[in-house]
Motif scaffolding. Structure first.
Motif, PDB file in Angstrom:
ATOM      1  N   GLY A  58       0.798  -1.212   0.000  1.00 25.53           N
ATOM      2  CA  GLY A  58       0.000   0.000   0.000  1.00 25.53           C
ATOM      3  C   GLY A  58       0.832   1.264   0.000  1.00 25.53           C
ATOM      4  O   GLY A  58       2.043   1.241   0.224  1.00 25.53           O
ATOM      5  N   THR A  59       0.158   2.378  -0.267  1.00 24.38           N
ATOM      6  CA  THR A  59       0.823   3.670  -0.373  1.00 24.38           C
ATOM      7  C   THR A  59      -0.021   4.771   0.263  1.00 24.38           C
ATOM      8  O   THR A  59      -1.218   4.596   0.483  1.00 24.38           O
ATOM      9  N   ILE A  60       0.626   5.898   0.525  1.00 20.43           N
ATOM     10  CA  ILE A  60      -0.047   7.158   0.782  1.00 20.43           C
ATOM     11  C   ILE A  60       0.278   8.033  -0.421  1.00 20.43           C
ATOM     12  O   ILE A  60       1.447   8.165  -0.794  1.00 20.43           O
ATOM     13  N   PHE A  61      -0.743   8.608  -1.035  1.00 19.68           N
ATOM     14  CA  PHE A  61      -0.518   9.391  -2.256  1.00 19.68           C
ATOM     15  C   PHE A  61      -1.069  10.800  -2.130  1.00 19.68           C
ATOM     16  O   PHE A  61      -1.910  11.098  -1.278  1.00 19.68           O
ATOM     17  N   LYS A  62      -0.581  11.652  -3.019  1.00 17.43           N
ATOM     18  CA  LYS A  62      -1.040  13.038  -3.140  1.00 17.43           C
ATOM     19  C   LYS A  62      -1.370  13.277  -4.605  1.00 17.43           C
ATOM     20  O   LYS A  62      -0.604  12.899  -5.485  1.00 17.43           O
ATOM     21  N   LEU A  63      -2.519  13.881  -4.875  1.00 16.13           N
ATOM     22  CA  LEU A  63      -2.888  14.304  -6.221  1.00 16.13           C
ATOM     23  C   LEU A  63      -2.898  15.831  -6.256  1.00 16.13           C
ATOM     24  O   LEU A  63      -3.575  16.467  -5.447  1.00 16.13           O
ATOM     25  N   THR A  64      -2.144  16.394  -7.188  1.00  9.78           N
ATOM     26  CA  THR A  64      -2.026  17.843  -7.333  1.00  9.78           C
ATOM     27  C   THR A  64      -2.725  18.270  -8.610  1.00  9.78           C
ATOM     28  O   THR A  64      -2.438  17.722  -9.680  1.00  9.78           O
ATOM     29  N   PRO A  65      -3.638  19.262  -8.535  1.00 16.19           N
ATOM     30  CA  PRO A  65      -4.322  19.711  -9.751  1.00 16.19           C
ATOM     31  C   PRO A  65      -3.361  20.451 -10.680  1.00 16.19           C
ATOM     32  O   PRO A  65      -2.529  21.239 -10.237  1.00 16.19           O
ATOM     33  N   LYS A  66      -3.471  20.157 -11.964  1.00 18.58           N
ATOM     34  CA  LYS A  66      -2.671  20.808 -13.006  1.00 18.58           C
ATOM     35  C   LYS A  66      -3.610  21.572 -13.929  1.00 18.58           C
ATOM     36  O   LYS A  66      -4.828  21.408 -13.878  1.00 18.58           O
ATOM     37  N   SER A  67      -3.063  22.348 -14.809  1.00 21.19           N
ATOM     38  CA  SER A  67      -3.898  23.102 -15.745  1.00 21.19           C
ATOM     39  C   SER A  67      -4.633  22.158 -16.690  1.00 21.19           C
ATOM     40  O   SER A  67      -4.165  21.059 -16.973  1.00 21.19           O
ATOM     41  N   GLY A  68      -5.789  22.584 -17.147  1.00 14.26           N
ATOM     42  CA  GLY A  68      -6.567  21.782 -18.085  1.00 14.26           C
ATOM     43  C   GLY A  68      -7.324  20.626 -17.459  1.00 14.26           C
ATOM     44  O   GLY A  68      -7.788  19.740 -18.159  1.00 14.26           O
ATOM     45  N   GLY A  69      -7.420  20.584 -16.134  1.00 14.43           N
ATOM     46  CA  GLY A  69      -8.171  19.529 -15.468  1.00 14.43           C
ATOM     47  C   GLY A  69      -7.385  18.273 -15.158  1.00 14.43           C
ATOM     48  O   GLY A  69      -7.928  17.324 -14.607  1.00 14.43           O
ATOM     49  N   ALA A  70      -6.107  18.220 -15.511  1.00  7.10           N
ATOM     50  CA  ALA A  70      -5.282  17.041 -15.233  1.00  7.10           C
ATOM     51  C   ALA A  70      -4.831  17.053 -13.772  1.00  7.10           C
ATOM     52  O   ALA A  70      -4.826  18.098 -13.114  1.00  7.10           O
ATOM     53  N   TRP A  71      -4.457  15.883 -13.244  1.00 13.50           N
ATOM     54  CA  TRP A  71      -3.965  15.741 -11.877  1.00 13.50           C
ATOM     55  C   TRP A  71      -2.645  14.980 -11.915  1.00 13.50           C
ATOM     56  O   TRP A  71      -2.498  13.998 -12.654  1.00 13.50           O
ATOM     57  N   GLN A  72      -1.675  15.403 -11.115  1.00 13.16           N
ATOM     58  CA  GLN A  72      -0.373  14.743 -10.996  1.00 13.16           C
ATOM     59  C   GLN A  72      -0.331  13.955  -9.701  1.00 13.16           C
ATOM     60  O   GLN A  72      -0.583  14.505  -8.631  1.00 13.16           O
ATOM     61  N   GLU A  73      -0.011  12.646  -9.786  1.00 13.06           N
ATOM     62  CA  GLU A  73       0.064  11.805  -8.602  1.00 13.06           C
ATOM     63  C   GLU A  73       1.499  11.713  -8.102  1.00 13.06           C
ATOM     64  O   GLU A  73       2.426  11.579  -8.894  1.00 13.06           O
ATOM     65  N   THR A  74       1.671  11.801  -6.793  1.00 13.65           N
ATOM     66  CA  THR A  74       2.965  11.627  -6.137  1.00 13.65           C
ATOM     67  C   THR A  74       2.780  10.640  -4.995  1.00 13.65           C
ATOM     68  O   THR A  74       1.866  10.804  -4.183  1.00 13.65           O
ATOM     69  N   VAL A  75       3.616   9.607  -4.946  1.00 11.74           N
ATOM     70  CA  VAL A  75       3.590   8.681  -3.811  1.00 11.74           C
ATOM     71  C   VAL A  75       4.397   9.316  -2.690  1.00 11.74           C
ATOM     72  O   VAL A  75       5.579   9.607  -2.848  1.00 11.74           O
ATOM     73  N   LEU A  76       3.745   9.560  -1.566  1.00 11.57           N
ATOM     74  CA  LEU A  76       4.415  10.146  -0.409  1.00 11.57           C
ATOM     75  C   LEU A  76       5.092   9.090   0.447  1.00 11.57           C
ATOM     76  O   LEU A  76       6.101   9.360   1.097  1.00 11.57           O
ATOM     77  N   TYR A  77       4.511   7.881   0.465  1.00 11.21           N
ATOM     78  CA  TYR A  77       5.080   6.824   1.296  1.00 11.21           C
ATOM     79  C   TYR A  77       4.660   5.457   0.763  1.00 11.21           C
ATOM     80  O   TYR A  77       3.505   5.265   0.406  1.00 11.21           O
ATOM     81  N   HIS A  78       5.622   4.532   0.696  1.00 20.16           N
ATOM     82  CA  HIS A  78       5.367   3.116   0.405  1.00 20.16           C
ATOM     83  C   HIS A  78       5.434   2.361   1.720  1.00 20.16           C
ATOM     84  O   HIS A  78       6.453   2.426   2.409  1.00 20.16           O
ATOM     85  N   PHE A  79       4.387   1.639   2.068  1.00 18.69           N
ATOM     86  CA  PHE A  79       4.454   0.794   3.256  1.00 18.69           C
ATOM     87  C   PHE A  79       5.307  -0.422   2.948  1.00 18.69           C
ATOM     88  O   PHE A  79       5.244  -0.986   1.862  1.00 18.69           O
TER      89      PHE A  79
END
Length: 127
Positions: A58-79
């Motif tokens: 499992g992971t903890i993730f962050k989604l950041t809004p980008k222009s044009g409605g897209a979202w960028q995913e970043t994994v903050l932590y891998h268990f």
């Protein structure tokens, strides 16, 4: 996947914000997501992420809004799983405090000797 539902005059419209791939970004998001004051979304996946776990820890993730409605995913932590005292399989929603620390639980892992696969942990993730 993470999705958004928007009400409209003819019903609801679904928009997919992000689709998980398993490794390295996670799989099986089972809980809701939370926002921060900047509009980022945070959540967990109960599987995927770390290639050394049998199914994925499992992971903890962050989604950041980008222009044009897209979202960028970043994994903050891998268990990392059972054997290292870390948690495995986060399945509940997260909480944030005023200092942007993130809190949650896992259903497995933690290294407790009374449970063959670990009894779970309560965790804190901080910037």
């Amino acid at each position: 996947m993470v999705f958004e539902l928007q009400p409209g005059s003819k019903g609801w419209t679904e928009s997919v914000l992000y689709t998980f791939k398993g490794h390295p970004d996670g799989a099986s998001p089972e809980a809701g997501v939370i926002f921060d004051k900047s509009g980022n979304l945070y959540g967990t996946t109960s599987n995927g992420g770390w290639r050394y776990c049998f199914v994925g820890c499992g992971t903890i993730f962050k989604l950041t809004p980008k222009s044009g409605g897209a979202w960028q995913e970043t994994v903050l932590y891998h268990f990392n799983g059972r054997g290292v005292g870390d948690g495995e399989n986060p399945e509940a929603s997260l909480l944030r405090d005023a200092k942007d620390n993130i809190y949650g639980t896992t259903s497995l892992g933690g290294g407790a000797k009374s449970c063959p696969v670990g009894c779970g942990v309560v965790f804190e993730l901080f910037p």
